[in-house]
Design a protein around this motif. Structure first.
Motif, PDB file in Angstrom:
ATOM      1  N   PHE A 124       0.813  -1.213   0.000  1.00 26.27           N
ATOM      2  CA  PHE A 124       0.000   0.000   0.000  1.00 26.27           C
ATOM      3  C   PHE A 124       0.849   1.267   0.000  1.00 26.27           C
ATOM      4  CE2 PHE A 124      -2.273  -3.386   2.267  1.00 26.27           C
ATOM      5  CZ  PHE A 124      -3.384  -3.516   1.437  1.00 26.27           C
ATOM      6  N   ILE A 125       2.186   1.080   0.061  1.00 24.52           N
ATOM      7  CA  ILE A 125       3.096   2.220   0.048  1.00 24.52           C
ATOM      8  C   ILE A 125       3.467   2.526  -1.401  1.00 24.52           C
ATOM      9  CG2 ILE A 125       5.323   3.123   0.808  1.00 24.52           C
ATOM     10  CD1 ILE A 125       5.210   1.120   3.143  1.00 24.52           C
ATOM     11  N   LYS A 126       3.074   3.667  -1.887  1.00 19.68           N
ATOM     12  CA  LYS A 126       3.358   4.066  -3.262  1.00 19.68           C
ATOM     13  C   LYS A 126       4.524   5.044  -3.277  1.00 19.68           C
ATOM     14  CE  LYS A 126      -0.263   1.685  -4.372  1.00 19.68           C
ATOM     15  NZ  LYS A 126      -0.114   0.327  -4.940  1.00 19.68           N
ATOM     16  N   GLY A 127       5.510   4.766  -4.109  1.00 14.31           N
ATOM     17  CA  GLY A 127       6.733   5.566  -4.092  1.00 14.31           C
ATOM     18  C   GLY A 127       6.928   6.470  -5.292  1.00 14.31           C
ATOM     19  N   THR A 128       5.871   6.931  -5.915  1.00 15.56           N
ATOM     20  CA  THR A 128       6.011   7.735  -7.123  1.00 15.56           C
ATOM     21  C   THR A 128       6.039   9.235  -6.835  1.00 15.56           C
ATOM     22  OG1 THR A 128       3.608   7.624  -7.414  1.00 15.56           O
ATOM     23  CG2 THR A 128       4.930   5.992  -8.588  1.00 15.56           C
ATOM     24  N   ASN A 129       5.303   9.675  -5.824  1.00 12.32           N
ATOM     25  CA  ASN A 129       5.209  11.095  -5.519  1.00 12.32           C
ATOM     26  C   ASN A 129       6.265  11.475  -4.483  1.00 12.32           C
ATOM     27  OD1 ASN A 129       4.169  13.435  -3.819  1.00 12.32           O
ATOM     28  ND2 ASN A 129       2.758  13.496  -5.556  1.00 12.32           N
ATOM     29  N   GLN A 130       7.120  12.451  -4.804  1.00  9.46           N
ATOM     30  CA  GLN A 130       8.224  12.816  -3.908  1.00  9.46           C
ATOM     31  C   GLN A 130       7.729  13.356  -2.565  1.00  9.46           C
ATOM     32  OE1 GLN A 130      10.931  15.374  -6.158  1.00  9.46           O
ATOM     33  NE2 GLN A 130      12.293  13.624  -6.345  1.00  9.46           N
ATOM     34  N   LYS A 131       6.650  14.129  -2.606  1.00  7.35           N
ATOM     35  CA  LYS A 131       6.096  14.665  -1.364  1.00  7.35           C
ATOM     36  C   LYS A 131       5.598  13.530  -0.470  1.00  7.35           C
ATOM     37  CE  LYS A 131       2.721  18.018   0.400  1.00  7.35           C
ATOM     38  NZ  LYS A 131       1.677  19.007   0.034  1.00  7.35           N
ATOM     39  N   TYR A 132       4.991  12.524  -1.088  1.00 10.12           N
ATOM     40  CA  TYR A 132       4.475  11.367  -0.355  1.00 10.12           C
ATOM     41  C   TYR A 132       5.618  10.573   0.276  1.00 10.12           C
ATOM     42  CZ  TYR A 132       2.068   6.869   0.354  1.00 10.12           C
ATOM     43  OH  TYR A 132       1.573   5.720   0.881  1.00 10.12           O
ATOM     44  N   VAL A 133       6.666  10.306  -0.516  1.00  6.95           N
ATOM     45  CA  VAL A 133       7.822   9.559   0.000  1.00  6.95           C
ATOM     46  C   VAL A 133       8.505  10.356   1.104  1.00  6.95           C
ATOM     47  CG1 VAL A 133      10.061   8.540  -0.573  1.00  6.95           C
ATOM     48  CG2 VAL A 133       8.164   8.374  -2.194  1.00  6.95           C
ATOM     49  N   SER A 134       8.601  11.683   0.924  1.00  6.16           N
ATOM     50  CA  SER A 134       9.192  12.544   1.938  1.00  6.16           C
ATOM     51  C   SER A 134       8.426  12.440   3.261  1.00  6.16           C
ATOM     52  CB  SER A 134       9.194  13.996   1.449  1.00  6.16           C
ATOM     53  OG  SER A 134       9.599  14.883   2.465  1.00  6.16           O
ATOM     54  N   SER A 135       7.097  12.418   3.167  1.00  8.29           N
ATOM     55  CA  SER A 135       6.255  12.294   4.361  1.00  8.29           C
ATOM     56  C   SER A 135       6.493  10.972   5.073  1.00  8.29           C
ATOM     57  CB  SER A 135       4.772  12.405   3.973  1.00  8.29           C
ATOM     58  OG  SER A 135       4.505  13.625   3.337  1.00  8.29           O
ATOM     59  N   LEU A 136       6.572   9.884   4.301  1.00  4.54           N
ATOM     60  CA  LEU A 136       6.771   8.559   4.886  1.00  4.54           C
ATOM     61  C   LEU A 136       8.146   8.429   5.553  1.00  4.54           C
ATOM     62  CD1 LEU A 136       5.186   6.230   2.171  1.00  4.54           C
ATOM     63  CD2 LEU A 136       4.240   6.848   4.390  1.00  4.54           C
ATOM     64  N   LEU A 137       9.164   8.984   4.901  1.00  4.02           N
ATOM     65  CA  LEU A 137      10.501   8.939   5.495  1.00  4.02           C
ATOM     66  C   LEU A 137      10.558   9.788   6.764  1.00  4.02           C
ATOM     67  CD1 LEU A 137      12.800   9.144   2.343  1.00  4.02           C
ATOM     68  CD2 LEU A 137      12.380   7.153   3.789  1.00  4.02           C
ATOM     69  N   GLY A 138       9.867  10.932   6.757  1.00  5.42           N
ATOM     70  CA  GLY A 138       9.782  11.762   7.961  1.00  5.42           C
ATOM     71  C   GLY A 138       9.099  11.017   9.086  1.00  5.42           C
ATOM     72  N   LEU A 139       8.005  10.325   8.758  1.00  2.05           N
ATOM     73  CA  LEU A 139       7.294   9.515   9.749  1.00  2.05           C
ATOM     74  C   LEU A 139       8.211   8.448  10.334  1.00  2.05           C
ATOM     75  CD1 LEU A 139       4.513   8.699  11.049  1.00  2.05           C
ATOM     76  CD2 LEU A 139       4.232   7.155   9.105  1.00  2.05           C
ATOM     77  N   THR A 140       8.961   7.772   9.461  1.00  2.00           N
ATOM     78  CA  THR A 140       9.908   6.745   9.905  1.00  2.00           C
ATOM     79  C   THR A 140      10.964   7.333  10.838  1.00  2.00           C
ATOM     80  OG1 THR A 140       9.644   5.523   7.841  1.00  2.00           O
ATOM     81  CG2 THR A 140      11.595   5.033   9.139  1.00  2.00           C
ATOM     82  N   GLY A 141      11.556   8.451  10.418  1.00  2.00           N
ATOM     83  CA  GLY A 141      12.585   9.083  11.236  1.00  2.00           C
ATOM     84  C   GLY A 141      12.058   9.489  12.598  1.00  2.00           C
ATOM     85  N   GLY A 142      10.839  10.033  12.638  1.00  2.00           N
ATOM     86  CA  GLY A 142      10.241  10.441  13.911  1.00  2.00           C
ATOM     87  C   GLY A 142       9.982   9.272  14.840  1.00  2.00           C
ATOM     88  N   ILE A 143       9.422   8.186  14.287  1.00  2.00           N
ATOM     89  CA  ILE A 143       9.148   6.991  15.097  1.00  2.00           C
ATOM     90  C   ILE A 143      10.434   6.429  15.679  1.00  2.00           C
ATOM     91  CG2 ILE A 143       8.392   4.577  15.018  1.00  2.00           C
ATOM     92  CD1 ILE A 143       6.311   5.409  12.930  1.00  2.00           C
ATOM     93  N   MET A 144      11.450   6.259  14.825  1.00  2.00           N
ATOM     94  CA  MET A 144      12.702   5.664  15.282  1.00  2.00           C
ATOM     95  C   MET A 144      13.423   6.565  16.282  1.00  2.00           C
ATOM     96  SD  MET A 144      12.172   2.969  13.728  1.00  2.00           S
ATOM     97  CE  MET A 144      13.485   2.190  14.634  1.00  2.00           C
TER      98      MET A 144
END
Length: 237
Positions: A28-48
């Protein structure tokens, strides 16, 4: 011996299913939109970052003191840098490398969790069950956080799911050791926690957050880092 086998199976279930469920979100993770990927990586960084700040390093300090904690962090950073050096000559995507190193650090982090489960069950069954459930719930966002950079690094959904399941194996191994030995050296647990904390801290600061900011110049990544940090706090506490 039968009791030890049951505790070990509980450890494998908690570790592999906990992170594995997070990996199941990979399709369900779509990696085409840069803003979307940026959001997901930010979420990952915050959680970790939250897990490192509120769980790994404080527990390491409590169990082994400041010297053990610092040594563990430094060894963890050296481990990450060594892996980066070994892969730097190969044409790997930076986020792929981040995901692989994060997988290793999570595996290291899961070992002391397993030790805690095994030791708790040997002390009191009710305490062991409570701790196992808490770690199972806690592992869910970790699995998702691991899946995101792997997906951004262009791994297939099946590969991501398998990696997130395999990362939980050390929890079962740790549960067996904790149940068999009964009590485990606080120094060993402290060092493992600090080692995992050091590797994660390096990946967060060197790869996840910088990549999140580079992909989109707005405030989106920052907002999601904060959301991830809060989510991580909720799962820790």
């Amino acid at each position: 011996m039968e009791n030890i086998l049951t505790i070990t199976l509980v450890g494998f279930f908690v570790g592999m299913v906990g992170t594995g469920i997070g990996g199941l979100f990979a399709p369900f993770i779509k990696g085409t939109n840069q803003k979307y990927v940026s959001s997901l990586l930010g979420l990952t960084g915050g959680i970790m970052l939250s897990i490192v700040a509120f769980e790994l390093l404080p527990q390491s300090y409590i169990l082994g003191g400041i010297i053990t904690e610092i040594v563990g962090i430094l060894v963890g950073i050296i481990l990450v840098v060594s892996i980066e050096e070994m892969t730097s000559k190969k044409d790997y995507d930076s986020l792929f490398k981040s995901g692989i190193v994060l997988s290793i650090s999570m595996g290291i982090h899961n070992l002391p969790e397993g030790l805690a489960i095994g030791s708790s069950f040997m002390a009191d069954n009710e305490m062991g069950i409570t701790l196992a459930l808490a770690i199972l719930i806690h592992n869910l966002p970790e699995g998702l956080a691991l899946a995101i950079p792997l997906k951004a690094g262009k791994l297939s959904n099946l590969e991501i799911i398998l990696i997130t399941f395999f990362v939980g194996i050390p929890t079962g191994i740790g549960s067996f050791i904790g149940a068999y030995v009964g009590t485990v050296s606080n120094f060993l647990i402290s060092f493992c926690l600090a080692l995992a904390g050091g590797t994660m801290l390096y990946i967060i600061c060197n790869d996840l957050i910088p990549n999140a900011k580079d992909l989109h110049s707005g405030r989106t990544a920052t907002v999601w880092i904060i959301i991830g940090f809060i989510l991580g706090m909720i799962t820790v506490f």
